[in-house]
Design a protein around this motif. Structure first.
Motif, mmCIF file in Angstrom:
data_model
loop_
_atom_site.group_PDB
_atom_site.id
_atom_site.type_symbol
_atom_site.label_atom_id
_atom_site.label_comp_id
_atom_site.label_asym_id
_atom_site.label_seq_id
_atom_site.Cartn_x
_atom_site.Cartn_y
_atom_site.Cartn_z
ATOM 1 N N ALA A 296 0.050 6.911 -22.664
ATOM 2 C CA ALA A 296 0.593 5.835 -23.482
ATOM 3 C C ALA A 296 0.184 6.068 -24.923
ATOM 4 C CB ALA A 296 0.080 4.481 -23.002
ATOM 5 N N GLN A 297 1.150 6.049 -25.812
ATOM 6 C CA GLN A 297 0.911 6.285 -27.235
ATOM 7 C C GLN A 297 0.075 7.556 -27.444
ATOM 8 O OE1 GLN A 297 -0.713 2.632 -28.861
ATOM 9 N NE2 GLN A 297 1.306 1.689 -28.947
ATOM 10 N N GLN A 298 0.461 8.608 -26.707
ATOM 11 C CA GLN A 298 -0.147 9.935 -26.795
ATOM 12 C C GLN A 298 -1.626 9.924 -26.370
ATOM 13 O OE1 GLN A 298 0.700 11.222 -30.836
ATOM 14 N NE2 GLN A 298 2.740 11.938 -30.251
ATOM 15 N N ARG A 299 -2.023 8.929 -25.617
ATOM 16 C CA ARG A 299 -3.393 8.865 -25.112
ATOM 17 C C ARG A 299 -3.368 9.026 -23.599
ATOM 18 N NH1 ARG A 299 -7.846 4.086 -26.459
ATOM 19 N NH2 ARG A 299 -9.680 5.262 -25.796
ATOM 20 N N ALA A 300 -4.179 9.930 -23.086
ATOM 21 C CA ALA A 300 -4.252 10.161 -21.646
ATOM 22 C C ALA A 300 -5.096 9.060 -21.008
ATOM 23 C CB ALA A 300 -4.858 11.527 -21.355
ATOM 24 N N LEU A 301 -4.513 8.384 -20.029
ATOM 25 C CA LEU A 301 -5.156 7.258 -19.369
ATOM 26 C C LEU A 301 -5.299 7.523 -17.881
ATOM 27 C CD1 LEU A 301 -3.050 4.404 -21.015
ATOM 28 C CD2 LEU A 301 -5.307 5.208 -21.743
ATOM 29 N N ARG A 302 -6.220 6.817 -17.289
ATOM 30 C CA ARG A 302 -6.397 6.819 -15.837
ATOM 31 C C ARG A 302 -6.342 5.362 -15.403
ATOM 32 N NH1 ARG A 302 -5.914 10.398 -11.714
ATOM 33 N NH2 ARG A 302 -7.536 10.238 -10.119
ATOM 34 N N ILE A 303 -5.298 4.985 -14.664
ATOM 35 C CA ILE A 303 -5.098 3.618 -14.220
ATOM 36 C C ILE A 303 -5.497 3.532 -12.749
ATOM 37 C CG2 ILE A 303 -3.413 1.778 -13.875
ATOM 38 C CD1 ILE A 303 -1.863 2.897 -16.245
ATOM 39 N N CYS A 304 -6.387 2.608 -12.418
ATOM 40 C CA CYS A 304 -6.966 2.541 -11.084
ATOM 41 C C CYS A 304 -6.807 1.150 -10.488
ATOM 42 C CB CYS A 304 -8.456 2.892 -11.132
ATOM 43 S SG CYS A 304 -8.785 4.601 -11.633
ATOM 44 N N GLY A 305 -6.582 1.140 -9.192
ATOM 45 C CA GLY A 305 -6.462 -0.103 -8.456
ATOM 46 C C GLY A 305 -6.700 0.142 -6.981
ATOM 47 N N PHE A 306 -6.016 -0.643 -6.150
ATOM 48 C CA PHE A 306 -6.181 -0.552 -4.702
ATOM 49 C C PHE A 306 -5.000 0.153 -4.061
ATOM 50 C CE2 PHE A 306 -9.789 -3.275 -4.750
ATOM 51 C CZ PHE A 306 -10.389 -3.131 -3.498
ATOM 52 N N GLY A 307 -5.305 1.011 -3.113
ATOM 53 C CA GLY A 307 -4.284 1.540 -2.231
ATOM 54 C C GLY A 307 -4.081 0.602 -1.063
ATOM 55 N N PRO A 308 -3.309 1.018 -0.068
ATOM 56 C CA PRO A 308 -3.096 0.182 1.101
ATOM 57 C C PRO A 308 -4.413 -0.248 1.743
ATOM 58 C CG PRO A 308 -1.520 1.971 1.060
ATOM 59 C CD PRO A 308 -2.508 2.234 -0.043
ATOM 60 N N PRO A 309 -4.482 -1.506 2.247
ATOM 61 C CA PRO A 309 -3.331 -2.351 2.576
ATOM 62 C C PRO A 309 -2.643 -3.038 1.414
ATOM 63 C CG PRO A 309 -5.364 -3.497 3.092
ATOM 64 C CD PRO A 309 -5.763 -2.111 2.701
ATOM 65 N N SER A 310 -3.065 -2.822 0.172
ATOM 66 C CA SER A 310 -2.309 -3.369 -0.945
ATOM 67 C C SER A 310 -1.222 -2.393 -1.367
ATOM 68 C CB SER A 310 -3.214 -3.664 -2.134
ATOM 69 O OG SER A 310 -2.452 -4.214 -3.190
ATOM 70 N N SER A 311 -0.086 -2.953 -1.712
ATOM 71 C CA SER A 311 1.014 -2.148 -2.238
ATOM 72 C C SER A 311 1.056 -2.168 -3.759
ATOM 73 C CB SER A 311 2.349 -2.699 -1.704
ATOM 74 O OG SER A 311 2.548 -4.037 -2.162
ATOM 75 N N GLY A 312 0.164 -2.949 -4.391
ATOM 76 C CA GLY A 312 0.294 -3.221 -5.810
ATOM 77 C C GLY A 312 0.214 -2.007 -6.700
ATOM 78 N N THR A 313 -0.868 -1.231 -6.597
ATOM 79 C CA THR A 313 -1.051 -0.093 -7.498
ATOM 80 C C THR A 313 -0.015 0.987 -7.250
ATOM 81 O OG1 THR A 313 -3.410 -0.583 -7.635
ATOM 82 C CG2 THR A 313 -2.720 1.615 -8.303
ATOM 83 N N ASP A 357 10.416 1.750 -1.237
ATOM 84 C CA ASP A 357 9.325 2.530 -0.639
ATOM 85 C C ASP A 357 8.242 1.609 -0.075
ATOM 86 O OD1 ASP A 357 10.504 4.955 -1.139
ATOM 87 O OD2 ASP A 357 9.186 5.512 -2.793
ATOM 88 N N ARG A 358 7.943 0.561 -0.789
ATOM 89 C CA ARG A 358 6.940 -0.406 -0.337
ATOM 90 C C ARG A 358 7.324 -0.988 1.028
ATOM 91 N NH1 ARG A 358 6.998 -6.034 -1.142
ATOM 92 N NH2 ARG A 358 4.959 -7.046 -1.379
ATOM 93 N N ALA A 359 8.583 -1.385 1.161
ATOM 94 C CA ALA A 359 9.044 -1.978 2.421
ATOM 95 C C ALA A 359 9.019 -0.972 3.567
ATOM 96 C CB ALA A 359 10.458 -2.538 2.238
ATOM 97 N N GLN A 360 9.203 0.286 3.239
ATOM 98 C CA GLN A 360 9.298 1.313 4.276
ATOM 99 C C GLN A 360 7.940 1.811 4.748
ATOM 100 O OE1 GLN A 360 12.533 2.646 5.095
ATOM 101 N NE2 GLN A 360 11.626 3.694 6.831
ATOM 102 N N PHE A 361 7.007 1.999 3.825
ATOM 103 C CA PHE A 361 5.822 2.797 4.147
ATOM 104 C C PHE A 361 4.490 2.049 4.166
ATOM 105 C CE2 PHE A 361 8.771 5.774 1.912
ATOM 106 C CZ PHE A 361 9.045 6.608 2.985
ATOM 107 N N VAL A 362 4.324 0.990 3.382
ATOM 108 C CA VAL A 362 2.983 0.501 3.083
ATOM 109 C C VAL A 362 2.502 -0.512 4.116
ATOM 110 C CG1 VAL A 362 1.491 -0.582 1.370
ATOM 111 C CG2 VAL A 362 3.360 0.924 0.629
ATOM 112 N N ALA A 363 1.325 -0.245 4.653
ATOM 113 C CA ALA A 363 0.669 -1.129 5.616
ATOM 114 C C ALA A 363 -0.796 -0.719 5.688
ATOM 115 C CB ALA A 363 1.339 -1.046 6.982
ATOM 116 N N ASP A 364 -1.549 -1.395 6.524
ATOM 117 C CA ASP A 364 -2.978 -1.120 6.700
ATOM 118 C C ASP A 364 -3.186 0.353 7.051
ATOM 119 O OD1 ASP A 364 -5.632 -0.914 7.572
ATOM 120 O OD2 ASP A 364 -5.592 -2.831 8.608
ATOM 121 N N PRO A 365 -3.934 1.100 6.226
ATOM 122 C CA PRO A 365 -4.095 2.535 6.467
ATOM 123 C C PRO A 365 -4.898 2.856 7.721
ATOM 124 C CG PRO A 365 -5.555 1.845 4.707
ATOM 125 C CD PRO A 365 -4.680 0.662 5.022
ATOM 126 N N ASP A 366 -5.589 1.873 8.285
ATOM 127 C CA ASP A 366 -6.286 2.099 9.548
ATOM 128 C C ASP A 366 -5.329 2.075 10.730
ATOM 129 O OD1 ASP A 366 -8.742 2.277 8.226
ATOM 130 O OD2 ASP A 366 -9.065 0.120 8.351
#
Length: 615
Positions: A296-313, A357-366
């Motif tokens: 973003a604006q020529q700055r390298a970023l690392r954006i972090c959040g939660f993977g499944p069971p969240s679909s948000g990130t 993709d969210r509807a197709q793939f994302v659920a509890d990874p366990d």
């Protein structure tokens, strides 16, 4: 105390008691073109807009959804507490003063950074051992109407937030566990003024009155909700929190409180399967954070959040990645507020692909394997290149799920269904720790069940309806299973998106943000990231931007915020457009510089009652 418009605790109490934290003006929910009400449920009712000034702090900051909760967290930080300490104090007060959104009867995701290590603490609820994939199906094999599924014991999952917070505190707490419950206990015993937002939501409520404990607590003898400013005491919750403060989470997951939870669920006319053993067996999880690189604006970023069971990130990463592959989609909107029809079209098409993709793939990874063997397959550069080629100048007739990893999915897509509320907390402390925590009981007032141990005390705490975040239908018409179907011990898919942003080269923390809002959490959080990282806005200005988004169907625009010409231009591109209330509840803290000194810039959503506090 250097932040703008600082509100001392005494002032906050006075404002709440006098009802001055309320709405300036409501946002209508009608379609401009037809005048008809939009038949699209939102996570929580709108309660108006109160402009927020934005804040600046130097040493630490707390952003939360209610002034009393924010101040409790700030006081913990002033005493030398850690970000986790403050989050515990904030959550306990929110359970009291914002019970419609979160509390000890629910779950949460907490993303934590200690200056070196990033951790993802999963306190998501789990399905009881007695749950089956047919939990929300009627005897005729049809899914229950959504509110029939929500209200009652059937929808209650095993709460996880207390166990998760205890795990995080063991690793990162500085103050004693018991100290962190004192603000909530004092307010519960002494009373707090009902906020205008809580009153507004109680006025709109129709199911909560059916629970005798909740009816006696929230409503007057005439059946009307207590007015804003009414001082409410919750002596039952005070007693429960005192026990948890003394004995730890065991006081919640075993003993009288656990028995009361089980009885409340199992003895309801619509009983659920939550058992004493489910409560004893609950375990929070520490998962690997899901991170992706972004520029973003020529700055390298690392954006972090939660993977499944969240679909948000995952969804946010796909949307940002697809926009980055579209010419000019990341450019600042040239001071245009709201965004242009061209930009909204591109954003909507990217969102439709992400939600497919969210509807197709994302659920509890366990329970469900990641496509291609890793969840990053959904963020792979070549995969996003392929998906971006589907986007054009007109609305795609259909937005299909892709084949990440080059493999065809064996899952059926989950049909679209309503998702609900939550609350978000962002905190940075004086020790270099930071967190983003999104917490929920799912719908406004959860399953509409209030737990009371029967000792003659008023009030209690509400239970979640988190199991309705599973697909109500376990298979499609051909019998192909839905990844996010109900299964014993499984965690339902979420959209919660607690987010931390880092400088990719130095590792410096730049931002903590997140939002409530059901599935629209994804859009609310993405909007704030775009506004701050790409368009150079302050956190408050980015949060203030109009809300917009799609769950794969119609494009929803925040009512009263978009010109008629924008709606018409989008319709000409093939979009079905609805204008409705989109009451987000964003919080954000961003590193900045003021007068040559490093500061934290804070923002809180004008659509709710949150503030930022700190020194």
């Amino acid at each position: 105390m250097t932040y703008c418009a600082r509100w001392p605790r005494t002032t906050v109490l006075a404002l709440l008691a006098c009802g001055m934290m309320g709405a300036c003006a409501g946002l209508g929910g009608a379609n401009r073109l037809t005048g008809a009400a939009v038949p699209l449920a939102q996570p929580e009712s709108a309660s108006g807009v109160t402009p927020k000034p934005g804040w600046v702090t130097r040493r630490f900051a707390v952003a939360a959804a209610n002034p009393l909760a924010t101040e409790a967290g700030a006081q913990v930080l002033r005493e030398g507490g850690s970000a986790v300490d403050a989050a515990i104090a904030v959550q306990m007060v929110l359970a009291l003063v914002e019970p419609q959104s979160s509390g000890i009867g629910g779950g949460a995701f907490l993303l934590h950074h200690d200056g070196q290590r990033l951790q993802a603490f999963d306190g998501r609820e789990t399905a009881p051992a007695a749950a089956t994939p047919q939990l929300f199906m009627n005897p005729q094999g049809q899914p229950l109407p959504f509110m029939d599924a929500v209200v009652g014991g059937r929808s209650v999952g095993t709460p996880g937030v207390l166990a998760m917070l205890a795990l995080a505190h063991r690793q990162h707490g500085k103050l004693p566990w018991a100290r962190l419950f004192e603000p909530a206990v004092a307010l519960a015993e002494g009373g707090f003024a009902i906020s205008p937002r809580l009153h507004t939501l109680l006025k709109a409520e129709t199911a909560l009155q059916q629970d005798p404990v909740a009816a006696a607590y929230f409503f007057a003898a005439n059946g009307q909700p207590h007015p804003a400013g009414h001082v409410l005491k919750n002596t039952e919750l005070a007693a429960v929190l005192r026990d948890i403060a003394t004995l730890g989470p065991l006081a919640f997951y075993d003993g009288p409180v656990a028995r009361a939870m089980v009885n409340t669920v199992q003895q309801h006319p619509k009983p659920g399967g939550l058992s004493a053993q489910d409560l004893k067996n609950y375990q929070p999880k520490e998962r690997e954070a899901l991170c992706f690189d972004h520029t973003a604006q020529q700055r390298a970023l690392r954006i972090c959040g939660f993977g499944p069971p969240s679909s948000g990130t995952l969804a946010i990463g796909q949307i940002l990645g697809l926009l980055a592959r579209t010419p000019n989609a990341m450019a600042a909107p040239e001071a245009q507020t709201p965004p242009s029809p061209d930009w909204l079209h591109t954003y909507t098409e990217a969102s439709r692909l992400a939600f497919a993709d969210r509807a197709q793939f994302v659920a509890d990874p366990d329970f469900v394997a990641a496509p291609g063997g890793h969840w990053h397959s959904l963020l792979d550069a070549r995969y996003l290149d392929e998906r971006a080629r589907l986007m054009g100048g007109a609305r795609m007739p259909t937005a299909p799920a892709g084949q990440p990893g080059g493999l065809r999915s064996s899952w059926a897509p989950m049909p679209e269904q309503t998702e609900y509320g939550t609350s978000h907390i962002s905190i940075v402390d004086a020790w270099g720790n930071a967190l983003a925590m999104t917490t929920t009981i799912e719908a406004g007032f959860g399953a509409r069940l209030m737990v009371n141990t029967g000792q003659g005390r008023s009030g209690g705490f509400l239970l979640n309806n988190q199991l309705t975040d599973f697909s109500l239908v376990p298979t499609d018409a051909a019998g192909q299973p839905v990844a996010n179907r109900v299964e014993p011990g499984k965690r339902p898919r979420s959209s919660m998106s607690p987010t931390l942003v880092f400088d990719a080269q130095t590792g410096e923390l730049l931002m903590s943000t997140g939002s409530p809002g059901g599935a629209f959490i994804i859009h609310f959080t993405a909007k704030t990231l775009l506004g701050t990282l790409h368009w150079g806005l302050s956190p408050q200005a980015a949060i203030d931007l109009p809300n917009f988004g799609t769950l794969g169907g119609p494009l929803l625009l925040e009512a009263g915020r978009f010109p008629a010409a924008t709606v018409q231009a989008l319709q000409q591109r093939g979009h079905t457009v609805h204008e409705t209330t989109l009451p987000s509840g964003l919080q954000a803290l961003q590193r900045g510089v003021q007068n040559g000194q490093a500061v934290w810039l804070g923002g809180a959503d004008p659509r709710r009652e949150g503030i930022v506090a700190g020194d």
